[in-house]
Design a protein around this motif. Structure first.
Motif, short mmCIF file in Angstrom:
data_model
loop_
_atom_site.label_atom_id
_atom_site.label_comp_id
_atom_site.label_asym_id
_atom_site.label_seq_id
_atom_site.Cartn_x
_atom_site.Cartn_y
_atom_site.Cartn_z
N PRO A 4 0.75 -1.33 -0.07
CA PRO A 4 -0.14 -0.01 0.64
C PRO A 4 0.42 1.58 0.45
CG PRO A 4 -1.26 -1.17 1.89
CD PRO A 4 0.70 -1.76 1.36
N PHE A 5 0.31 2.51 -0.18
CA PHE A 5 0.91 3.61 -1.10
C PHE A 5 0.47 4.81 -0.29
CE2 PHE A 5 -0.03 4.77 -5.10
CZ PHE A 5 0.07 3.39 -5.87
N THR A 6 0.75 5.35 -0.05
CA THR A 6 -0.24 7.22 -0.17
C THR A 6 -0.03 8.07 -0.58
OG1 THR A 6 -0.07 6.32 2.48
CG2 THR A 6 -0.27 9.05 1.54
N VAL A 7 -1.38 8.42 -0.79
CA VAL A 7 -1.33 9.96 -1.99
C VAL A 7 -1.91 11.14 -1.59
CG1 VAL A 7 -2.99 10.35 -4.13
CG2 VAL A 7 -1.01 8.50 -4.16
N VAL A 8 -1.74 12.00 -1.64
CA VAL A 8 -2.64 13.17 -1.19
C VAL A 8 -3.07 14.21 -2.80
CG1 VAL A 8 -2.17 15.73 -0.45
CG2 VAL A 8 -0.35 13.50 1.03
N ILE A 9 -4.25 14.44 -2.94
CA ILE A 9 -4.71 14.60 -3.38
C ILE A 9 -4.99 16.02 -3.54
CG2 ILE A 9 -7.08 14.28 -5.86
CD1 ILE A 9 -7.81 11.45 -4.32
N GLY A 10 -5.31 16.99 -4.14
CA GLY A 10 -4.93 18.17 -4.44
C GLY A 10 -5.83 19.15 -5.64
N ASP A 11 -6.73 19.97 -5.26
CA ASP A 11 -7.57 19.99 -5.94
C ASP A 11 -8.01 22.08 -6.17
OD1 ASP A 11 -9.85 21.15 -7.10
OD2 ASP A 11 -11.41 20.33 -6.00
N THR A 12 -7.44 22.09 -7.58
CA THR A 12 -7.21 23.52 -7.72
C THR A 12 -8.22 24.02 -7.84
OG1 THR A 12 -8.00 23.01 -10.43
CG2 THR A 12 -5.54 22.81 -9.67
N GLY A 13 -9.50 24.00 -7.59
CA GLY A 13 -11.07 24.20 -7.79
C GLY A 13 -11.01 25.00 -8.81
N ILE A 14 -10.46 24.54 -9.92
CA ILE A 14 -11.16 25.39 -11.49
C ILE A 14 -11.96 23.65 -12.19
CG2 ILE A 14 -9.60 26.10 -13.30
CD1 ILE A 14 -7.27 26.55 -12.20
N LYS A 15 -13.17 24.88 -12.40
CA LYS A 15 -13.71 23.27 -12.88
C LYS A 15 -13.22 23.18 -14.46
CE LYS A 15 -16.51 22.78 -9.91
NZ LYS A 15 -16.49 21.68 -8.97
N SER A 16 -13.27 21.84 -15.25
CA SER A 16 -13.15 21.96 -16.56
C SER A 16 -13.43 20.55 -16.84
CB SER A 16 -11.35 22.05 -16.14
OG SER A 16 -10.97 21.01 -17.62
N PRO A 17 -14.32 20.82 -17.66
CA PRO A 17 -15.33 19.78 -18.24
C PRO A 17 -14.64 18.81 -19.32
CG PRO A 17 -16.65 21.98 -18.33
CD PRO A 17 -14.69 21.91 -18.08
N THR A 18 -14.40 17.27 -18.77
CA THR A 18 -13.45 16.51 -19.04
C THR A 18 -13.23 16.46 -21.32
OG1 THR A 18 -13.06 15.01 -17.13
CG2 THR A 18 -12.58 13.84 -20.20
N ILE A 19 -14.71 16.64 -21.45
CA ILE A 19 -15.15 16.34 -22.92
C ILE A 19 -14.39 17.41 -23.41
CG2 ILE A 19 -17.19 18.28 -22.75
CD1 ILE A 19 -18.20 16.33 -24.93
N GLU A 20 -13.48 18.63 -22.65
CA GLU A 20 -13.23 19.95 -23.72
C GLU A 20 -12.16 19.62 -23.89
OE1 GLU A 20 -13.67 23.64 -21.82
OE2 GLU A 20 -15.96 22.96 -21.77
N ALA A 21 -11.36 19.31 -22.60
CA ALA A 21 -9.47 18.50 -22.75
C ALA A 21 -9.57 17.46 -24.02
CB ALA A 21 -9.30 18.10 -21.39
N VAL A 22 -10.56 16.80 -23.96
CA VAL A 22 -10.45 15.95 -24.52
C VAL A 22 -10.32 15.58 -26.44
CG1 VAL A 22 -11.21 13.22 -25.47
CG2 VAL A 22 -11.22 13.73 -23.13
N SER A 23 -11.75 16.73 -26.55
CA SER A 23 -11.68 17.11 -27.71
C SER A 23 -10.41 17.99 -28.42
CB SER A 23 -13.56 18.40 -27.86
OG SER A 23 -13.97 17.31 -27.17
N ASP A 24 -9.55 18.77 -27.28
CA ASP A 24 -8.74 19.46 -28.12
C ASP A 24 -7.43 18.61 -27.91
OD1 ASP A 24 -9.87 21.93 -27.17
OD2 ASP A 24 -8.84 22.26 -25.69
N VAL A 25 -7.50 17.41 -27.12
CA VAL A 25 -6.42 16.36 -27.31
C VAL A 25 -6.81 15.83 -28.59
CG1 VAL A 25 -5.30 13.98 -26.56
CG2 VAL A 25 -5.73 16.41 -24.81
N ARG A 26 -8.08 15.37 -29.51
CA ARG A 26 -8.65 14.70 -30.37
C ARG A 26 -7.94 16.22 -31.73
NH1 ARG A 26 -9.95 10.21 -32.33
NH2 ARG A 26 -10.83 10.41 -29.89
N ARG A 27 -7.77 17.31 -31.33
CA ARG A 27 -7.92 17.82 -32.79
C ARG A 27 -5.96 18.16 -33.01
NH1 ARG A 27 -12.59 21.28 -31.02
NH2 ARG A 27 -11.70 21.67 -29.55
N CYS A 28 -6.02 18.53 -31.83
CA CYS A 28 -4.41 18.38 -31.99
C CYS A 28 -3.46 16.55 -32.33
CB CYS A 28 -3.12 17.68 -30.21
SG CYS A 28 -3.95 20.38 -29.77
N TRP A 29 -4.42 16.25 -32.08
CA TRP A 29 -3.48 14.33 -32.30
C TRP A 29 -3.93 14.14 -33.94
CZ3 TRP A 29 -7.63 10.35 -34.44
CH2 TRP A 29 -6.68 9.21 -34.48
N GLN A 30 -5.50 15.21 -34.39
CA GLN A 30 -5.44 15.08 -35.90
C GLN A 30 -4.21 15.83 -36.85
OE1 GLN A 30 -9.43 16.35 -35.31
NE2 GLN A 30 -10.24 13.75 -35.73
#
Ligand code: PMV
Length: 313
Positions: free
Chosen positions: A178-204
Motif C-alpha cells: 500500500p502507498f499514500t497519495v495526497v489529492i489536491g484540488d485546484t478548484g478550477i472546474k474543467s469539463p473533461t469533454i473539452e480537454a479530450v476534444s482539444d487533444v483529439r484536434r491536436c492528434w489529428q
C-alpha cells in the motif's frame, strides 16, 4: 415503501489519462473518501410514469422530461428500463447527491451514473450485475467525455484498482505494498469533454508527434504496473513526474496544476502529476505516510481548495 439507495466512489488515474483514449494502458484506483449517492422513492400519490429528479448539488429539481432529451439522466432511465424490459414506470423520485467535486478529474459523472443505475434497477426489483452497470454507465460517459475510454466507469463500478486497456477484459491491478497519495484540488472546474476534444484536434493535426507522446505515456503505465506488482513503490515517484511532463506536452496541464505539482515536490513528495482530464481539477502526489499532512498543507498554501489523503491498496 422505503427509499432504495446506492453509492459509488470517486477515482484517481495514477498513470495514463488521455493516452488511454488512444488504446494505451492506464492505471486507476477508487477513492472511497468521496462518493455519489442515488436514492429512489415511490410517489404513492403521483400519476404512473411521473419521474422526478432532485439533484440539488447541480441545481436540478424537475420532471425527468423537463431535462434536455440528450441529458444523461434521461438516457440512464431509458437504458435501465430497456435492460429490464420495463415499459412503464410507477411514479417515483430519484434523488442524487455527491461529495465528489464535479468536472475535476475524480470521476463524478461516472459515479453518479453507477449509483443511479444500481438504485433504479434495485428499486424496480432487478438489480443489474456489475457487468451490466458498467456497460450502461459507459454509454452516459459519452456525454461527459465525448469519446470515453471507459476507464472511469470501470474503476468506479468495480471499486477496485484496475489496469485498463480500452476494449480489453478488465484486469485487477495488483498492489503489493500500500502507498499514500495526497489529492489536491485546484478548484478550477474543467469539463473533461473539452480537454479530450482539444487533444483529439491536436492528434489529428500532428498525428505522429501525439502517437509518440501516447506511446511514452503507455510505457510509463506499463513500468508503473510492474513497480506496483513488485512493491517497489519508491520507483513510482519519478514515473509520476515524467507522466506529468508528458501531459504538459499533450497540452492538458494548467499553471495552477503545475504550481501544485511543484509545491508537493518541494514539500517532500516523491512524485506528483495532474489527474484526469486536466486543465484544472485535481492533481495527485505520492508521499511517505508520515509526510502526508505536510504535503497537504503545502498544497493548501499553494492554492489547493481541498486536499484528500488516501491510502492506495
Ligand atoms: O477527468 P476525468 O476524471 O473524467 O478522467 C478522464 C480520463 C481521460 O483519459 C482524459 C478520458 C477518458 O475517457 O479516458
Amino acid at each position: 415503501m422505503p427509499a432504495i439507495s446506492a453509492y459509488a466512489p470517486g477515482k484517481i488515474i495514477l498513470f495514463g489519462e488521455h493516452a488511454v483514449v488512444y488504446g494505451r494502458p492506464a492505471l486507476a484506483v477508487p477513492v472511497l473518501q468521496v462518493k455519489a449517492r442515488a436514492a429512489v422513492l415511490a410517489n404513492v400519490r403521483g400519476p404512473a410514469g411521473q419521474v422526478r429528479i432532485e439533484a440539488p448539488d447541480i441545481q436540478i429539481n424537475c420532471g425527468l422530461h423537463d431535462l434536455p432529451s440528450d441529458h444523461p439522466f434521461q438516457t440512464l432511465v431509458f437504458m435501465v428500463c430497456e435492460a429490464l424490459s420495463i415499459q412503464s414506470l410507477p411514479a417515483l423520485t430519484i434523488r442524487l447527491s455527491s461529495t465528489i467535486p464535479t468536472a475535476s478529474g475524480l470521476g463524478s459523472g461516472a459515479a453518479i451514473s453507477v449509483a443511479f443505475i444500481r438504485a433504479l434497477s434495485a428499486f424496480l426489483g432487478h438489480p443489474l450485475s456489475d457487468e451490466q452497470v458498467n456497460a450502461l454507465a459507459y454509454e452516459t460517459e459519452r456525454y461527459y467525455h465525448g469519446s470515453p475510454s471507459g476507464i472511469d466507469n470501470t474503476v468506479i463500478t468495480y471499486a477496485m484498482p484496475v489496469y485498463f486497456v480500452r476494449g480489453q477484459p478488465i484486469e485487477r491491478l495488483k498492489i503489493a505494498r500500500p502507498f499514500t497519495v495526497v489529492i489536491g484540488d485546484t478548484g478550477i472546474k474543467s469539463p473533461t469533454i473539452e480537454a479530450v476534444s482539444d487533444v483529439r484536434r491536436c492528434w489529428q493535426s500532428e498525428t505522429a508527434h501525439f502517437e509518440s507522446l501516447f506511446d511514452q505515456v503507455g510505457q510509463i503505465a506499463l513500468a508503473a504496473r510492474q513497480t506496483l506488482e513488485n512493491g517497489e513503490t519508491a520507483a513510482l515517484g519519478p514515473l509520476m513526474l515524467k507522466n506529468h511532463e508528458l501531459l504538459c506536452e499533450i497540452g492538458v496541464s494548467a499553471p495552477a496544476l503545475d504550481a501544485l505539482v511543484q509545491a508537493a515536490v518541494a514539500a517532500g513528495a516523491q512524485g506528483a502529476k495532474l489527474c484526469g482530464g486536466g486543465r484544472g481539477g485535481n492533481m495527485i502526489a505520492l508521499v511517505a505516510p508520515e509526510n502526508a499532512e505536510k504535503v497537504a498543507q503545502a498544497l493548501q498554501q499553494a492554492g489547493a481548495v481541498r486536499t484528500i489523503i488516501t491510502e492506495v491498496k
